[in-house]
Motif scaffolding. Structure first.
Motif, PDB file in Angstrom:
ATOM      1  N   TYR A  72      18.348 -45.818  40.268  1.00  0.00           N
ATOM      2  CA  TYR A  72      17.757 -44.613  39.699  1.00  0.00           C
ATOM      3  C   TYR A  72      16.929 -43.919  40.768  1.00  0.00           C
ATOM      4  CZ  TYR A  72      14.080 -48.138  38.978  1.00  0.00           C
ATOM      5  OH  TYR A  72      13.170 -49.150  39.148  1.00  0.00           O
ATOM      6  N   SER A  73      16.568 -42.673  40.473  1.00  0.00           N
ATOM      7  CA  SER A  73      15.851 -41.873  41.458  1.00  0.00           C
ATOM      8  C   SER A  73      14.692 -41.144  40.789  1.00  0.00           C
ATOM      9  CB  SER A  73      16.799 -40.877  42.122  1.00  0.00           C
ATOM     10  OG  SER A  73      17.426 -40.044  41.167  1.00  0.00           O
ATOM     11  N   TYR A  74      13.770 -40.680  41.635  1.00  0.00           N
ATOM     12  CA  TYR A  74      12.580 -39.982  41.170  1.00  0.00           C
ATOM     13  C   TYR A  74      12.039 -39.164  42.328  1.00  0.00           C
ATOM     14  CZ  TYR A  74       8.421 -39.374  38.258  1.00  0.00           C
ATOM     15  OH  TYR A  74       7.441 -38.849  37.471  1.00  0.00           O
ATOM     16  N   PRO A  75      11.638 -37.925  42.092  1.00  0.00           N
ATOM     17  CA  PRO A  75      11.067 -37.130  43.187  1.00  0.00           C
ATOM     18  C   PRO A  75       9.801 -37.791  43.731  1.00  0.00           C
ATOM     19  CG  PRO A  75      11.532 -35.754  41.280  1.00  0.00           C
ATOM     20  CD  PRO A  75      11.711 -37.173  40.844  1.00  0.00           C
ATOM     21  N   ASP A  76       9.635 -37.792  45.022  1.00  0.00           N
ATOM     22  CA  ASP A  76       8.472 -38.409  45.666  1.00  0.00           C
ATOM     23  C   ASP A  76       7.318 -37.399  45.695  1.00  0.00           C
ATOM     24  OD1 ASP A  76       6.968 -40.313  46.981  1.00  0.00           O
ATOM     25  OD2 ASP A  76       7.728 -39.792  48.965  1.00  0.00           O
TER      26      ASP A  76
ATOM     27  N   GLN B 237      15.986 -29.670  44.254  1.00  0.00           N
ATOM     28  CA  GLN B 237      15.386 -29.253  42.997  1.00  0.00           C
ATOM     29  C   GLN B 237      13.858 -29.236  43.061  1.00  0.00           C
ATOM     30  OE1 GLN B 237      16.909 -31.417  39.644  1.00  0.00           O
ATOM     31  NE2 GLN B 237      15.373 -30.621  38.257  1.00  0.00           N
ATOM     32  N   TYR B 238      13.257 -30.240  43.703  1.00  0.00           N
ATOM     33  CA  TYR B 238      11.804 -30.374  43.718  1.00  0.00           C
ATOM     34  C   TYR B 238      11.163 -30.073  45.077  1.00  0.00           C
ATOM     35  CZ  TYR B 238      12.101 -32.429  39.096  1.00  0.00           C
ATOM     36  OH  TYR B 238      12.334 -32.629  37.758  1.00  0.00           O
ATOM     37  N   ASN B 239      11.985 -29.799  46.083  1.00  0.00           N
ATOM     38  CA  ASN B 239      11.485 -29.552  47.428  1.00  0.00           C
ATOM     39  C   ASN B 239      10.592 -30.705  47.905  1.00  0.00           C
ATOM     40  OD1 ASN B 239      11.331 -28.105  49.814  1.00  0.00           O
ATOM     41  ND2 ASN B 239       9.463 -27.046  49.191  1.00  0.00           N
ATOM     42  N   ALA B 240      11.083 -31.917  47.709  1.00  0.00           N
ATOM     43  CA  ALA B 240      10.348 -33.127  48.091  1.00  0.00           C
ATOM     44  C   ALA B 240      11.352 -34.227  48.400  1.00  0.00           C
ATOM     45  CB  ALA B 240       9.432 -33.567  46.958  1.00  0.00           C
ATOM     46  N   GLN B 241      10.907 -35.210  49.161  1.00  0.00           N
ATOM     47  CA  GLN B 241      11.749 -36.377  49.373  1.00  0.00           C
ATOM     48  C   GLN B 241      11.976 -37.056  48.027  1.00  0.00           C
ATOM     49  OE1 GLN B 241      11.003 -38.414  53.424  1.00  0.00           O
ATOM     50  NE2 GLN B 241       8.995 -38.092  52.519  1.00  0.00           N
ATOM     51  N   THR B 242      12.910 -37.991  47.989  1.00  0.00           N
ATOM     52  CA  THR B 242      13.254 -38.676  46.757  1.00  0.00           C
ATOM     53  C   THR B 242      13.055 -40.173  46.932  1.00  0.00           C
ATOM     54  OG1 THR B 242      14.892 -36.980  46.281  1.00  0.00           O
ATOM     55  CG2 THR B 242      15.114 -39.054  45.082  1.00  0.00           C
ATOM     56  N   ARG B 243      12.514 -40.785  45.897  1.00  0.00           N
ATOM     57  CA  ARG B 243      12.458 -42.250  45.856  1.00  0.00           C
ATOM     58  C   ARG B 243      13.733 -42.720  45.172  1.00  0.00           C
ATOM     59  NH1 ARG B 243       7.170 -44.992  46.278  1.00  0.00           N
ATOM     60  NH2 ARG B 243       5.769 -43.429  47.161  1.00  0.00           N
TER      61      ARG B 243
ATOM     62  N   GLY C 295       1.667 -36.508  40.693  1.00  0.00           N
ATOM     63  CA  GLY C 295       1.399 -35.712  39.507  1.00  0.00           C
ATOM     64  C   GLY C 295       2.597 -35.347  38.673  1.00  0.00           C
ATOM     65  N   LEU C 296       3.795 -35.733  39.095  1.00  0.00           N
ATOM     66  CA  LEU C 296       4.993 -35.421  38.324  1.00  0.00           C
ATOM     67  C   LEU C 296       5.127 -36.437  37.195  1.00  0.00           C
ATOM     68  CD1 LEU C 296       7.397 -33.473  38.254  1.00  0.00           C
ATOM     69  CD2 LEU C 296       8.662 -35.164  39.565  1.00  0.00           C
ATOM     70  N   VAL C 297       5.326 -35.957  35.980  1.00  0.00           N
ATOM     71  CA  VAL C 297       5.432 -36.832  34.816  1.00  0.00           C
ATOM     72  C   VAL C 297       6.820 -36.668  34.210  1.00  0.00           C
ATOM     73  CG1 VAL C 297       4.485 -37.338  32.533  1.00  0.00           C
ATOM     74  CG2 VAL C 297       2.968 -36.582  34.368  1.00  0.00           C
ATOM     75  N   GLY C 298       7.409 -37.767  33.808  1.00  0.00           N
ATOM     76  CA  GLY C 298       8.713 -37.694  33.162  1.00  0.00           C
ATOM     77  C   GLY C 298       9.526 -38.935  33.431  1.00  0.00           C
ATOM     78  N   GLY C 299      10.756 -38.926  32.952  1.00  0.00           N
ATOM     79  CA  GLY C 299      11.637 -40.067  33.108  1.00  0.00           C
ATOM     80  C   GLY C 299      12.318 -40.088  34.463  1.00  0.00           C
TER      81      GLY C 299
END
Length: 163
Positions: A122-126, A102-108, A129-133
């Motif tokens: 839980y996960s978050y794109p690595d 979805q984000y073309n990036a590794q994931t935390r 500048g990305l803002v959100g939950g």
């Protein structure tokens, strides 16, 4: 002969350097890593123990509780099941995760454990500048996990965990 000696010194140095970059993973972090790999994700790096807390109702509603609200909103289990328990959170950077596409990036990926067992995460794109939950372990939104709109979820959350 001199060439062979230089070659062996370089190989030995490379092996030593490789060995120094490896670290032993034990205890809860190992449990978390094995869980991640069991989900089909590849661990690229370890972020270590990022949080340790005893979960209470007061952490889920009111001022300065947004981070815990976000985290617990995307869990498959209700937080009250873990009230009074110590939760440890280990972080990893992974690939082969749905958010990577979805984000073309590794994931935390953050794995939560209680009593040496994985209880969620839980996960978050690595990305900078990305803002959100946060997203669920497998990259789902709050709406996808709960089946409710954010507004519906907020009303229900307030009823359960508010004053």
């Amino acid at each position: 002969m001199r060439r062979y000696t230089s070659f062996f010194v370089l190989v030995a140095l490379a092996l030593f350097t490789l060995g120094c970059n490896q670290r032993e993973v034990t205890g809860d972090e190992r449990t978390a890593k094995e869980f991640i790999e069991g989900q089909g994700y590849r661990v690229n790096s370890f972020l270590g123990l990022l949080d340790k807390y005893k979960l209470s109702k007061s952490m889920l509603y009111g001022p300065d509780t947004a981070p815990y609200q976000q985290i617990w909103s995307v869990q498959e289990t209700e937080p009250e099941r873990y009230f009074g328990e110590e939760i440890s959170v280990y972080g990893f950077v992974v690939t082969n995760h749905p958010l990577q596409k979805q984000y073309n990036a590794q994931t935390r990926l953050y794995i939560m454990l209680a009593d040496e067992k994985v209880i969620g995460g839980y996960s978050y794109p690595d990305m900078e500048g990305l803002v959100g939950g946060v997203y669920s372990l497998d990259g789902k939104t709050l709406e996808e996990v709960t089946g409710e709109t954010y507004t519906e979820w907020t009303v229900e959350w307030s009823r359960k965990y508010g004053d």
